[in-house]
Scaffold this motif. Structure first.
Motif, PDB file in Angstrom:
ATOM      1  N   LEU A  48       0.829  -1.205   0.000  1.00 24.98           N
ATOM      2  CA  LEU A  48       0.000   0.000   0.000  1.00 24.98           C
ATOM      3  C   LEU A  48       0.865   1.257   0.000  1.00 24.98           C
ATOM      4  O   LEU A  48       0.536   2.249  -0.644  1.00 24.98           O
ATOM      5  CB  LEU A  48      -0.963  -0.017   1.187  1.00 24.98           C
ATOM      6  CG  LEU A  48      -2.079  -1.061   1.097  1.00 24.98           C
ATOM      7  CD1 LEU A  48      -2.784  -1.220   2.442  1.00 24.98           C
ATOM      8  CD2 LEU A  48      -3.068  -0.735  -0.015  1.00 24.98           C
ATOM      9  N   VAL A  82      -3.296   4.870  -4.667  1.00 24.71           N
ATOM     10  CA  VAL A  82      -4.196   4.896  -3.514  1.00 24.71           C
ATOM     11  C   VAL A  82      -3.846   6.076  -2.614  1.00 24.71           C
ATOM     12  O   VAL A  82      -2.753   6.634  -2.698  1.00 24.71           O
ATOM     13  CB  VAL A  82      -4.128   3.587  -2.675  1.00 24.71           C
ATOM     14  CG1 VAL A  82      -4.599   2.380  -3.478  1.00 24.71           C
ATOM     15  CG2 VAL A  82      -2.735   3.365  -2.113  1.00 24.71           C
ATOM     16  N   ARG A 135       0.744   4.082  -2.787  1.00 22.63           N
ATOM     17  CA  ARG A 135       0.542   5.489  -2.424  1.00 22.63           C
ATOM     18  C   ARG A 135       1.598   6.363  -3.104  1.00 22.63           C
ATOM     19  O   ARG A 135       1.275   7.425  -3.645  1.00 22.63           O
ATOM     20  CB  ARG A 135       0.579   5.671  -0.911  1.00 22.63           C
ATOM     21  CG  ARG A 135       0.348   7.151  -0.514  1.00 22.63           C
ATOM     22  CD  ARG A 135       0.355   7.393   0.971  1.00 22.63           C
ATOM     23  NE  ARG A 135       1.540   6.834   1.571  1.00 22.63           N
ATOM     24  CZ  ARG A 135       1.576   6.246   2.765  1.00 22.63           C
ATOM     25  NH1 ARG A 135       0.505   6.177   3.514  1.00 22.63           N
ATOM     26  NH2 ARG A 135       2.694   5.757   3.235  1.00 22.63           N
ATOM     27  N   ALA A 190      -4.404   7.235   1.658  1.00 26.38           N
ATOM     28  CA  ALA A 190      -4.806   6.791   2.997  1.00 26.38           C
ATOM     29  C   ALA A 190      -5.659   7.876   3.623  1.00 26.38           C
ATOM     30  O   ALA A 190      -5.363   9.061   3.488  1.00 26.38           O
ATOM     31  CB  ALA A 190      -3.570   6.533   3.854  1.00 26.38           C
ATOM     32  N   TRP A 208      -8.011   2.830   3.238  1.00 23.48           N
ATOM     33  CA  TRP A 208      -7.420   3.067   1.925  1.00 23.48           C
ATOM     34  C   TRP A 208      -8.508   3.162   0.872  1.00 23.48           C
ATOM     35  O   TRP A 208      -9.509   2.459   0.927  1.00 23.48           O
ATOM     36  CB  TRP A 208      -6.469   1.926   1.580  1.00 23.48           C
ATOM     37  CG  TRP A 208      -5.305   1.869   2.501  1.00 23.48           C
ATOM     38  CD1 TRP A 208      -5.220   1.177   3.682  1.00 23.48           C
ATOM     39  CD2 TRP A 208      -4.070   2.548   2.358  1.00 23.48           C
ATOM     40  NE1 TRP A 208      -4.002   1.386   4.273  1.00 23.48           N
ATOM     41  CE2 TRP A 208      -3.268   2.217   3.466  1.00 23.48           C
ATOM     42  CE3 TRP A 208      -3.542   3.393   1.390  1.00 23.48           C
ATOM     43  CZ2 TRP A 208      -1.988   2.702   3.639  1.00 23.48           C
ATOM     44  CZ3 TRP A 208      -2.257   3.878   1.551  1.00 23.48           C
ATOM     45  CH2 TRP A 208      -1.497   3.527   2.670  1.00 23.48           C
TER      46      TRP A 208
END
Length: 152
Positions: free
Chosen positions: A46, A55, A50, A57, A65
């Protein structure tokens, strides 16, 4: 090409996020539980996603997410590049950067052609299509061939 565990897990997590009809963020714990992905490994994935702006957060009680852009705008190629780098590399170099002597230089053409073939599939398939389980005809045509399913 060898699909890494990291790419597979990243795609599975994104399919899970994109499949949410409520659009709310999904916690890493829930993603890991639903897709059977080890938590520490998922957190690293993740983080890579990012950094690649796939993605974002969201902090807080309802945090988790979510995709940073529409799932239809994120391709399988985008995800693989985000977590594993170039689609094809030859001892760590992009195919166009590899040099050979005259007798082996034809290999560079093979690596370039392989990358182009991968792009034909990976850049055509979006996370939304995966979440909807509706692949483009360019992919379904390839999988309709029985020989495609046979190990060689």
């Amino acid at each position: 090409m060898r699909v890494s565990t990291k790419s597979d897990y990243a795609l599975r997590a994104l399919i899970e996020i994109a499949g949410r009809t409520d659009g709310r963020p999904v916690s890493a714990e829930e993603l890991g539980r639903l897709q059977e992905i080890p938590h520490g490994f998922l957190q690293a994935i993740l983080g890579d996603l990012r950094k690649a702006d796939v993605v974002v957060a969201q902090r807080g009680q309802a945090g988790g997410w979510r995709l940073s852009r529409p799932a239809a705008d994120v391709s399988v190629a985008d995800v693989i590049r985000a977590v594993d780098g170039p689609l094809v590399s030859v001892y760590g170099l992009r195919p166009e950067a590899v040099t050979y002597n005259e007798s082996a230089e034809v290999l560079q053409h093979v690596w370039i052609a392989a990358r182009d073939a991968l792009r034909d599939v990976f850049e055509q398939v979006s996370i939304q299509q995966l979440a909807d389980r509706k692949l483009p005809s360019e992919v379904t045509t390839r999988t309709a061939d029985e020989d495609a399913w046979q190990p060689h």
